[in-house]
Write an enzyme that holds these catalytic residues in place. Structure first.
Site, PDB file in Angstrom:
ATOM      1  N   ALA A  66      68.231 -10.582  24.355  1.00 21.78           N
ATOM      2  CA  ALA A  66      68.910 -11.415  25.346  1.00 21.78           C
ATOM      3  C   ALA A  66      67.880 -12.119  26.233  1.00 21.78           C
ATOM      4  O   ALA A  66      66.796 -11.578  26.479  1.00 21.78           O
ATOM      5  CB  ALA A  66      69.824 -10.547  26.204  1.00 21.78           C
ATOM      6  N   GLY A 110      68.692  -7.792  21.266  1.00 19.78           N
ATOM      7  CA  GLY A 110      69.617  -8.649  20.521  1.00 19.78           C
ATOM      8  C   GLY A 110      69.025  -9.166  19.217  1.00 19.78           C
ATOM      9  O   GLY A 110      69.773  -9.470  18.275  1.00 19.78           O
ATOM     10  N   GLU A 113      69.608  -6.543  16.844  1.00 19.70           N
ATOM     11  CA  GLU A 113      71.049  -6.470  16.573  1.00 19.70           C
ATOM     12  C   GLU A 113      71.507  -7.627  15.681  1.00 19.70           C
ATOM     13  O   GLU A 113      72.357  -7.446  14.812  1.00 19.70           O
ATOM     14  CB  GLU A 113      71.804  -6.464  17.907  1.00 19.70           C
ATOM     15  CG  GLU A 113      71.497  -5.205  18.714  1.00 19.70           C
ATOM     16  CD  GLU A 113      72.022  -5.261  20.135  1.00 19.70           C
ATOM     17  OE1 GLU A 113      71.558  -6.132  20.891  1.00 19.70           O
ATOM     18  OE2 GLU A 113      72.907  -4.462  20.471  1.00 19.70           O
ATOM     19  N   GLU A 133      66.231  -2.081  25.706  1.00 19.93           N
ATOM     20  CA  GLU A 133      67.080  -2.386  26.870  1.00 19.93           C
ATOM     21  C   GLU A 133      67.026  -1.323  27.958  1.00 19.93           C
ATOM     22  O   GLU A 133      67.194  -1.605  29.135  1.00 19.93           O
ATOM     23  CB  GLU A 133      68.539  -2.564  26.436  1.00 19.93           C
ATOM     24  CG  GLU A 133      68.855  -3.913  25.826  1.00 19.93           C
ATOM     25  CD  GLU A 133      68.635  -3.955  24.331  1.00 19.93           C
ATOM     26  OE1 GLU A 133      67.875  -3.118  23.800  1.00 19.93           O
ATOM     27  OE2 GLU A 133      69.209  -4.840  23.690  1.00 19.93           O
TER      28      GLU A 133
HETATM   29  N1  COA Z   1      64.035 -13.034  27.606  1.00 20.99           N
HETATM   30  C1  COA Z   1      63.403 -14.025  28.231  1.00 20.99           C
HETATM   31  N2  COA Z   1      62.078 -14.281  28.115  1.00 20.99           N
HETATM   32  C2  COA Z   1      61.392 -13.454  27.314  1.00 20.99           C
HETATM   33  C3  COA Z   1      61.987 -12.382  26.633  1.00 20.99           C
HETATM   34  C4  COA Z   1      63.369 -12.181  26.797  1.00 20.99           C
HETATM   35  N3  COA Z   1      64.037 -11.217  26.159  1.00 20.99           N
HETATM   36  N4  COA Z   1      61.029 -11.729  25.929  1.00 20.99           N
HETATM   37  C5  COA Z   1      59.884 -12.387  26.161  1.00 20.99           C
HETATM   38  N5  COA Z   1      60.094 -13.427  26.992  1.00 20.99           N
HETATM   39  C6  COA Z   1      59.102 -14.382  27.497  1.00 20.99           C
HETATM   40  C7  COA Z   1      58.208 -13.747  28.550  1.00 20.99           C
HETATM   41  O1  COA Z   1      58.817 -13.761  29.817  1.00 20.99           O
HETATM   42  C8  COA Z   1      56.990 -14.627  28.447  1.00 20.99           C
HETATM   43  O2  COA Z   1      57.269 -15.834  29.126  1.00 20.99           O
HETATM   44  P1  COA Z   1      56.094 -16.515  30.078  1.00 20.99           P
HETATM   45  O3  COA Z   1      55.010 -16.872  29.078  1.00 20.99           O
HETATM   46  O4  COA Z   1      56.790 -17.707  30.660  1.00 20.99           O
HETATM   47  O5  COA Z   1      55.694 -15.469  31.053  1.00 20.99           O
HETATM   48  C9  COA Z   1      56.934 -14.981  26.969  1.00 20.99           C
HETATM   49  O6  COA Z   1      58.227 -14.752  26.439  1.00 20.99           O
HETATM   50  C10 COA Z   1      55.953 -14.114  26.195  1.00 20.99           C
HETATM   51  O7  COA Z   1      56.268 -12.752  26.462  1.00 20.99           O
HETATM   52  P2  COA Z   1      55.226 -11.722  27.137  1.00 20.99           P
HETATM   53  O8  COA Z   1      56.025 -10.636  27.783  1.00 20.99           O
HETATM   54  O9  COA Z   1      54.238 -12.441  27.992  1.00 20.99           O
HETATM   55  O10 COA Z   1      54.487 -11.194  25.825  1.00 20.99           O
HETATM   56  P3  COA Z   1      53.855  -9.754  25.581  1.00 20.99           P
HETATM   57  O11 COA Z   1      53.154  -9.826  24.288  1.00 20.99           O
HETATM   58  O12 COA Z   1      53.112  -9.280  26.787  1.00 20.99           O
HETATM   59  O13 COA Z   1      55.135  -8.799  25.419  1.00 20.99           O
HETATM   60  C11 COA Z   1      57.284  -8.143  24.597  1.00 20.99           C
HETATM   61  C12 COA Z   1      56.042  -8.999  24.355  1.00 20.99           C
HETATM   62  C13 COA Z   1      58.295  -8.503  23.512  1.00 20.99           C
HETATM   63  C14 COA Z   1      56.931  -6.658  24.515  1.00 20.99           C
HETATM   64  C15 COA Z   1      57.877  -8.457  26.004  1.00 20.99           C
HETATM   65  O14 COA Z   1      58.008  -9.861  26.106  1.00 20.99           O
HETATM   66  C16 COA Z   1      59.231  -7.842  26.248  1.00 20.99           C
HETATM   67  O15 COA Z   1      59.316  -6.666  26.555  1.00 20.99           O
HETATM   68  N6  COA Z   1      60.282  -8.655  26.163  1.00 20.99           N
HETATM   69  C17 COA Z   1      61.632  -8.206  26.469  1.00 20.99           C
HETATM   70  C18 COA Z   1      62.255  -7.517  25.295  1.00 20.99           C
HETATM   71  C19 COA Z   1      63.597  -6.949  25.705  1.00 20.99           C
HETATM   72  O16 COA Z   1      63.713  -6.129  26.615  1.00 20.99           O
HETATM   73  N7  COA Z   1      64.663  -7.400  25.007  1.00 20.99           N
HETATM   74  C20 COA Z   1      66.017  -6.964  25.310  1.00 20.99           C
HETATM   75  C21 COA Z   1      66.601  -7.796  26.386  1.00 20.99           C
HETATM   76  S1  COA Z   1      68.201  -7.216  26.902  1.00 20.99           S
END
Ligand code: COA
Length: 254
Positions: A66, A110, A113, A133
């Site tokens: 999401a 998501g 999923e 999540e």
């Molecule tokens: N929603 C919105 N933006 C997201 C995102 C999400 N689910 N996942 C990643 N992004 C964005 C980050 O905010 C970042 O944006 P920025 O460059 O403007 O700061 C960009 O994508 C790159 O992600 P970043 O977190 O900097 O990369 P990373 O390699 O350090 O970490 C993840 C990668 C996937 C571990 C981390 O982005 C993460 O935990 N994302 C969320 C995953 C999640 O919880 N999904 C379920 C949501 S309900």
């Protein structure tokens, strides 16, 4: 062709939907959700198309779940969001044509999923799967309904309550994906499989999918739709989401 933030490409009898917001790791923004809905509709309405493929393109993500930056915490908004997002995540089940997810990289929340809602999942050896999540104070709404059928109740809880990601090999072992392939062969292998299915009689394939999917939906999905807005109303979920956006560790107060 492009729908929302999703590229739509026809290759013979196959429609390839490529999620295309790499700067957000293909998170399920309004544009990605619109693109998936409209792309699947176009593929369903096109008689030439026999199989649909979801993939995340050449970036490092299939889909990171999401769009956390788009969360609105009002009860009406979270209810509307859950209705919309669960419909998108279940689209691999609700559409009549077979859907294959070609998971090229991160498949989280998501994204995970969307993959398990598909009929078949092929993973690149660079793919990572997880439902993180819980770190936001949330739960994976579609996975709490479906994951136990795939990996068993205990493993589903372990994955959802720790949020720990797993490798592509582990995903195959747990039957989340059907096979893992070398990253560079992902689309070649996916297309070969899609073409094989596309060569079979249309109605037999459609009935086969419908038969295996009988009984999906129903009460459990309604539960997931109702449960998530409850979590969105908690302080800890606000903290989890705010901490992610502020790039810091959340401090949960229970
Ligand atoms: N929603 C919105 N933006 C997201 C995102 C999400 N689910 N996942 C990643 N992004 C964005 C980050 O905010 C970042 O944006 P920025 O460059 O403007 O700061 C960009 O994508 C790159 O992600 P970043 O977190 O900097 O990369 P990373 O390699 O350090 O970490 C993840 C990668 C996937 C571990 C981390 O982005 C993460 O935990 N994302 C969320 C995953 C999640 O919880 N999904 C379920 C949501 S309900």
């Amino acid at each position: 062709m492009r729908f929302g933030s999703v590229n739509y490409e026809k290759k013979g009898k196959i429609a390839i939907l490529t999620l295309d917001e790499p700067s957000k790791l293909n998170a399920l923004s309004a544009g990605i959700r619109q693109g998936i809905r409209e792309g699947v509709k176009a593929a369903e309405e096109d008689d030439q198309i026999r199989v649909i493929v979801f993939t995340g393109g050449s970036g490092r993500a299939f889909c990171a779940g999401a769009d956390i930056s788009g969360f609105d915490f009002s009860p009406e908004a979270t209810q509307k969001f859950m209705d919309d997002v669960l419909g998108v995540l279940a689209i691999g089940e609700t559409c009549a044509k077979p859907v294959i997810s070609a998971v090229n990289g991160l498949a989280l929340g998501g994204g995970f999923e969307l993959a398990i809602g598909s009929d078949i999942v092929i993973a690149s050896d660079k793919a990572k799967f997880g439902v993180p999540e819980v770190d936001l104070g949330l739960l994976p709404g579609f996975a709490i309904v479906r994951l136990k059928e795939i990996v068993g109740r205990q493993k589903a809880k372990e994955l959802s309550l720790t949020g720990e990601p797993i490798s592509a090999e582990e995903a195959v072992r747990l039957r989340i994906a059907t096979r893992v392939v070398p990253h560079d062969d992902l689309m070649k292998e996916t297309m070969a499989l899609a073409e094989k299915i596309a060569s079979k009689p249309r109605l037999t394939v459609a009935l086969g999918k419908a038969a295996y999917n009988r009984g999906l939906g129903g009460e459990e999905m309604a539960y997931a739709k109702a449960a998530m807005p409850f979590l969105f109303a908690t302080e800890d979920t606000r903290e989890g989401v705010t901490a992610f956006l502020e790039k810091r560790k959340p401090v949960f107060k229970d």
